[in-house]
Design a protein around this motif. Structure first.
Motif, mmCIF file in Angstrom:
data_model
loop_
_atom_site.group_PDB
_atom_site.id
_atom_site.type_symbol
_atom_site.label_atom_id
_atom_site.label_comp_id
_atom_site.label_asym_id
_atom_site.label_seq_id
_atom_site.Cartn_x
_atom_site.Cartn_y
_atom_site.Cartn_z
ATOM 1 N N LEU A 16 0.999 -1.185 -0.199
ATOM 2 C CA LEU A 16 0.157 -0.137 -0.058
ATOM 3 C C LEU A 16 1.173 1.362 0.621
ATOM 4 N N GLY A 17 1.728 1.106 0.331
ATOM 5 C CA GLY A 17 3.024 2.173 -0.271
ATOM 6 C C GLY A 17 3.170 3.817 1.465
ATOM 7 N N PHE A 18 2.514 2.608 2.333
ATOM 8 C CA PHE A 18 2.429 3.978 3.238
ATOM 9 C C PHE A 18 3.776 4.375 3.901
ATOM 10 N N GLY A 19 4.813 3.732 3.355
ATOM 11 C CA GLY A 19 5.870 3.947 3.925
ATOM 12 C C GLY A 19 6.870 3.762 4.796
ATOM 13 N N VAL A 20 6.163 2.393 6.006
ATOM 14 C CA VAL A 20 6.007 1.742 7.332
ATOM 15 C C VAL A 20 6.136 0.613 7.048
ATOM 16 N N PRO A 21 7.511 0.166 7.743
ATOM 17 C CA PRO A 21 7.214 -1.518 8.047
ATOM 18 C C PRO A 21 7.076 -1.816 8.275
ATOM 19 N N VAL A 22 6.446 -3.793 8.304
ATOM 20 C CA VAL A 22 5.222 -4.376 8.524
ATOM 21 C C VAL A 22 6.502 -5.708 8.963
ATOM 22 N N GLN A 31 14.781 -1.162 16.251
ATOM 23 C CA GLN A 31 14.167 -0.566 15.009
ATOM 24 C C GLN A 31 13.251 0.805 15.788
ATOM 25 N N ALA A 32 13.049 1.787 14.926
ATOM 26 C CA ALA A 32 13.490 3.285 15.103
ATOM 27 C C ALA A 32 11.993 3.382 14.172
ATOM 28 N N GLN A 73 4.613 4.777 16.937
ATOM 29 C CA GLN A 73 4.968 5.963 16.376
ATOM 30 C C GLN A 73 6.072 6.954 17.401
ATOM 31 N N GLN A 74 6.185 7.786 17.117
ATOM 32 C CA GLN A 74 6.479 8.694 18.115
ATOM 33 C C GLN A 74 6.098 10.126 18.408
ATOM 34 N N ALA A 75 5.519 10.290 19.539
ATOM 35 C CA ALA A 75 4.684 11.014 19.436
ATOM 36 C C ALA A 75 5.371 12.505 18.712
ATOM 37 N N ASP A 119 -12.589 -2.148 15.310
ATOM 38 C CA ASP A 119 -11.967 -0.811 16.393
ATOM 39 C C ASP A 119 -11.132 -0.832 15.905
ATOM 40 N N ILE A 120 -10.324 1.046 16.527
ATOM 41 C CA ILE A 120 -9.366 1.752 16.676
ATOM 42 C C ILE A 120 -9.399 2.303 17.695
ATOM 43 N N ASP A 121 -7.576 1.556 18.994
ATOM 44 C CA ASP A 121 -7.308 2.415 19.724
ATOM 45 C C ASP A 121 -6.177 2.900 19.921
ATOM 46 N N ARG A 122 -6.123 4.443 20.912
ATOM 47 C CA ARG A 122 -5.266 5.136 20.215
ATOM 48 C C ARG A 122 -4.001 5.291 21.698
ATOM 49 N N ILE A 123 -3.459 4.189 22.301
ATOM 50 C CA ILE A 123 -2.684 4.139 23.235
ATOM 51 C C ILE A 123 -1.010 4.308 23.612
ATOM 52 N N PRO A 124 -1.437 5.608 24.387
ATOM 53 C CA PRO A 124 0.188 6.181 24.921
ATOM 54 C C PRO A 124 0.589 5.578 25.492
ATOM 55 N N ILE A 125 2.107 5.039 25.085
ATOM 56 C CA ILE A 125 3.231 4.226 26.153
ATOM 57 C C ILE A 125 4.096 4.870 25.953
ATOM 58 N N GLU A 126 5.269 4.309 27.532
ATOM 59 C CA GLU A 126 6.191 4.930 27.236
ATOM 60 C C GLU A 126 7.281 5.758 27.190
ATOM 61 N N GLU A 127 8.283 6.907 26.757
ATOM 62 C CA GLU A 127 9.508 7.055 26.101
ATOM 63 C C GLU A 127 8.872 7.579 24.894
ATOM 64 N N ASN A 128 7.477 8.342 25.136
ATOM 65 C CA ASN A 128 7.017 9.327 23.701
ATOM 66 C C ASN A 128 6.431 8.305 22.418
ATOM 67 N N ARG A 129 6.056 6.937 22.869
ATOM 68 C CA ARG A 129 5.945 6.895 21.830
ATOM 69 C C ARG A 129 3.753 6.325 22.218
ATOM 70 N N VAL A 130 3.313 6.329 20.989
ATOM 71 C CA VAL A 130 1.925 6.051 20.892
ATOM 72 C C VAL A 130 1.889 5.261 20.218
ATOM 73 N N ARG A 131 0.577 4.111 20.694
ATOM 74 C CA ARG A 131 0.350 2.923 19.928
ATOM 75 C C ARG A 131 -0.809 3.101 19.681
ATOM 76 N N HIS A 132 -1.546 3.049 17.832
ATOM 77 C CA HIS A 132 -2.729 2.733 17.603
ATOM 78 C C HIS A 132 -3.154 1.042 17.935
ATOM 79 N N SER A 133 -3.945 0.373 17.951
ATOM 80 C CA SER A 133 -4.303 -1.083 18.081
ATOM 81 C C SER A 133 -5.780 -0.932 17.174
ATOM 82 N N ILE A 134 -5.434 -2.376 16.167
ATOM 83 C CA ILE A 134 -6.608 -1.992 15.422
ATOM 84 C C ILE A 134 -6.549 -3.474 15.234
ATOM 85 N N THR A 135 -8.557 -3.412 15.419
ATOM 86 C CA THR A 135 -8.864 -5.128 15.896
ATOM 87 C C THR A 135 -9.643 -5.306 14.306
#
Length: 150
Positions: A16-22, A31-32, A73-75, A119-135
């Motif tokens: 899909l060309g999102f430019g994000v490694p999977v 991994q950054a 992602q980095q926030a 659903d999609i959840d946005r979860i702040p995680i430690e060290e200035n990172r955020v996680r979107h969890s897509i079920t």
């Protein structure tokens, strides 16, 4: 062709060309961000809306399998003594969900009848990172190889 559902989702996202490694089950060490992780091994149950019977050896058994796609992602990044800049790509999780919802995962070894984002959840995680969890729920045929001992 992918060997698993997670592999089929990984293959779909990579086209899909999102430019994000999977990755499947976790990123490589060091991994950054941003990166995507497809988690498998989550619940799979018989799809009660479909035909098929576990007692009939000739029946095609349909299952509903749950997979979670995590976008990490980095926030933000510090730009000065008291300032920051947002680095999170807003809308990326929604774009991923939109790309998965309704597709048929052609790289999956089984016949996939539906892919539904639940659903999609946005979860702040430690060290200035955020996680979107897509079920995601995948309705597909259960392969004999998945239930036959090797």
């Amino acid at each position: 062709m992918a060997a698993t559902t997670a592999g089929a989702i990984k293959a779909r996202l990579e086209t899909l060309g999102f430019g994000v490694p999977v990755f499947r089950d976790g990123p490589r060490e060091g991994q950054a961000e941003p990166f995507i992780v497809v988690q498998e091994g989550l619940p799979a149950a018989r799809d009660l809306r479909a035909s098929g019977d576990f007692g009939d050896p000739d029946a095609t058994i349909e299952i509903a399998e749950t997979v979670v796609v995590d976008l990490v992602q980095q926030a933000r990044v510090k730009t000065g003594a008291r300032t920051t800049k947002v680095t999170e790509r807003y809308g990326l999780a929604e774009a991923i969900a939109h790309a998965l919802h309704g597709c048929t995962l052609p790289d999956h070894p089984a016949r996939v009848t539906a892919v539904t984002v639940q659903d999609i959840d946005r979860i702040p995680i430690e060290e200035n990172r955020v996680r979107h969890s897509i079920t995601v729920q995948i309705r597909r045929a259960l392969l004999a190889a998945e239930v036959t001992p090797a």
